[in-house]
Design an enzyme around this catalytic site. Structure first.
Site, PDB file in Angstrom:
ATOM      1  N   ARG A  71      17.949  -4.022   6.732  1.00  0.00           N
ATOM      2  CA  ARG A  71      18.596  -4.902   5.195  1.00  0.00           C
ATOM      3  C   ARG A  71      19.140  -3.788   4.371  1.00  0.00           C
ATOM      4  O   ARG A  71      19.299  -3.300   3.939  1.00  0.00           O
ATOM      5  CB  ARG A  71      17.751  -5.481   4.634  1.00  0.00           C
ATOM      6  CG  ARG A  71      17.637  -7.022   5.398  1.00  0.00           C
ATOM      7  CD  ARG A  71      16.240  -7.506   5.158  1.00  0.00           C
ATOM      8  NE  ARG A  71      15.348  -8.192   6.053  1.00  0.00           N
ATOM      9  CZ  ARG A  71      14.351  -8.501   5.714  1.00  0.00           C
ATOM     10  NH1 ARG A  71      13.541  -8.699   4.694  1.00  0.00           N
ATOM     11  NH2 ARG A  71      13.338  -8.648   6.824  1.00  0.00           N
ATOM     12  N   GLU A 108       3.854  -6.249   9.827  1.00  0.00           N
ATOM     13  CA  GLU A 108       3.374  -7.452   9.438  1.00  0.00           C
ATOM     14  C   GLU A 108       3.154  -8.890  10.823  1.00  0.00           C
ATOM     15  O   GLU A 108       2.528  -9.266  11.566  1.00  0.00           O
ATOM     16  CB  GLU A 108       3.491  -8.072   8.273  1.00  0.00           C
ATOM     17  CG  GLU A 108       3.314  -7.727   6.559  1.00  0.00           C
ATOM     18  CD  GLU A 108       4.168  -8.456   5.987  1.00  0.00           C
ATOM     19  OE1 GLU A 108       4.848  -8.060   6.103  1.00  0.00           O
ATOM     20  OE2 GLU A 108       2.640  -9.064   5.024  1.00  0.00           O
TER      21      GLU A 108
HETATM   22  O1  PRP Z   1       6.620  -2.484   5.110  1.00  0.00           O
HETATM   23  P1  PRP Z   1       7.077  -2.940   6.858  1.00  0.00           P
HETATM   24  O2  PRP Z   1       5.376  -3.632   7.424  1.00  0.00           O
HETATM   25  O3  PRP Z   1       7.172  -2.225   7.399  1.00  0.00           O
HETATM   26  O4  PRP Z   1       7.967  -3.963   6.286  1.00  0.00           O
HETATM   27  C1  PRP Z   1       9.165  -4.049   5.953  1.00  0.00           C
HETATM   28  C2  PRP Z   1      10.581  -4.197   6.888  1.00  0.00           C
HETATM   29  O5  PRP Z   1      10.769  -5.855   7.717  1.00  0.00           O
HETATM   30  C3  PRP Z   1      11.910  -5.985   7.053  1.00  0.00           C
HETATM   31  O6  PRP Z   1      12.585  -5.619   8.182  1.00  0.00           O
HETATM   32  P2  PRP Z   1      12.499  -6.300   9.915  1.00  0.00           P
HETATM   33  O7  PRP Z   1      11.870  -5.534  10.243  1.00  0.00           O
HETATM   34  O8  PRP Z   1      12.092  -7.799   9.165  1.00  0.00           O
HETATM   35  O9  PRP Z   1      14.198  -5.946  10.186  1.00  0.00           O
HETATM   36  P3  PRP Z   1      15.458  -6.690   9.571  1.00  0.00           P
HETATM   37  O10 PRP Z   1      15.519  -5.818   8.347  1.00  0.00           O
HETATM   38  O11 PRP Z   1      16.586  -6.884  10.617  1.00  0.00           O
HETATM   39  O12 PRP Z   1      14.785  -8.738   9.678  1.00  0.00           O
HETATM   40  C4  PRP Z   1      12.276  -5.091   5.662  1.00  0.00           C
HETATM   41  O13 PRP Z   1      13.633  -5.072   5.799  1.00  0.00           O
HETATM   42  C5  PRP Z   1      11.690  -3.925   6.347  1.00  0.00           C
HETATM   43  O14 PRP Z   1      12.118  -2.718   6.772  1.00  0.00           O
HETATM   44  N1  ADE Z   2       7.080 -10.158   3.696  1.00  0.00           N
HETATM   45  C1  ADE Z   2       8.392  -9.856   3.788  1.00  0.00           C
HETATM   46  N2  ADE Z   2       9.039 -10.374   3.306  1.00  0.00           N
HETATM   47  C2  ADE Z   2      10.415 -10.251   3.486  1.00  0.00           C
HETATM   48  N3  ADE Z   2      10.129  -9.093   5.407  1.00  0.00           N
HETATM   49  C3  ADE Z   2       9.498  -8.675   5.466  1.00  0.00           C
HETATM   50  N4  ADE Z   2       9.693  -8.054   6.658  1.00  0.00           N
HETATM   51  C4  ADE Z   2       8.200  -7.580   6.174  1.00  0.00           C
HETATM   52  N5  ADE Z   2       7.693  -8.189   6.063  1.00  0.00           N
HETATM   53  C5  ADE Z   2       8.510  -9.270   4.884  1.00  0.00           C
END
Ligand code: PRP
Ligand code: ADE
Length: 150
Positions: A71, A108
């Site tokens: 993202r 998470e």
């Molecule tokens: O603060 P944190 O607990 O580390 O979580 C935040 C991260 O989780 C999500 O990405 P995700 O790893 O789900 O991957 P994506 O962007 O490919 O969906 C979000 O875009 C952040 O990168």
């Molecule tokens: N609460 C949340 N919402 C969206 N993306 C996430 N990635 C990790 N935690 C998330």
């Protein structure tokens, strides 16, 4: 480009906030998922989001914007172009073809790893890390550890 008066700035931030939605129990029971996809459907809110970061960082001598997969890739390149910085992709494992450095981290809902091409960032660079959100902070810490290696 400017966010104008405090009132105009607050109104734009509220406009951005109003597009975000929270989905319960996604991707796992008990989680509250912050969904940014409605923001991307609203060109004014999307542009205000980019402009907000550009305004904040355009005079901070940032030489590299590091976007976190996936993202961070939505917002990072536009910010990089607007402030005249290079864009570096911090990718999930086994996506980059060259020599990489890696950093594992906890989420998470599991664990993951970020990788960056060796040489993409050098010791004189000043970096801005871009992603959509922070939950536990594990991902952004991993990104900062990668960037701090150089
Ligand atoms: O603060 P944190 O607990 O580390 O979580 C935040 C991260 O989780 C999500 O990405 P995700 O790893 O789900 O991957 P994506 O962007 O490919 O969906 C979000 O875009 C952040 O990168
Ligand atoms: N609460 C949340 N919402 C969206 N993306 C996430 N990635 C990790 N935690 C998330």
């Amino acid at each position: 480009m400017s966010f104008g008066t405090e009132g105009e700035s607050a109104s734009r931030i509220n406009g951005i906030k109003s597009t975000l939605r929270i989905i319960s129990d996604f991707p796992k029971p008990g989680m509250l998922f912050s969904d940014i996809t409605p923001l991307l459907l609203d060109p004014k809110a999307f542009k205000d989001t980019i402009d907000f970061f550009v305004e904040r960082y355009k005079n901070e001598n940032i030489s590299v914007v590091a976007g976190i997969e996936s993202r961070g890739f939505i917002f990072g390149p536009s910010i990089a172009l607007a402030i005249g910085a290079k864009f570096v992709a911090l990718r999930k494992p086994n996506k980059l073809p060259g020599e990489v450095i890696s950093e594992n981290y906890d989420l998470e809902y599991g664990s993951d790893c970020l990788e960056m091409h060796v040489g993409a960032v050098t010791s004189g660079d000043r970096a801005l890390v871009v992603d959509d959100l922070i939950a536990t902070g594990g991902t952004v810490c991993a990104a900062m550890n990668l960037l701090g290696t150089f």
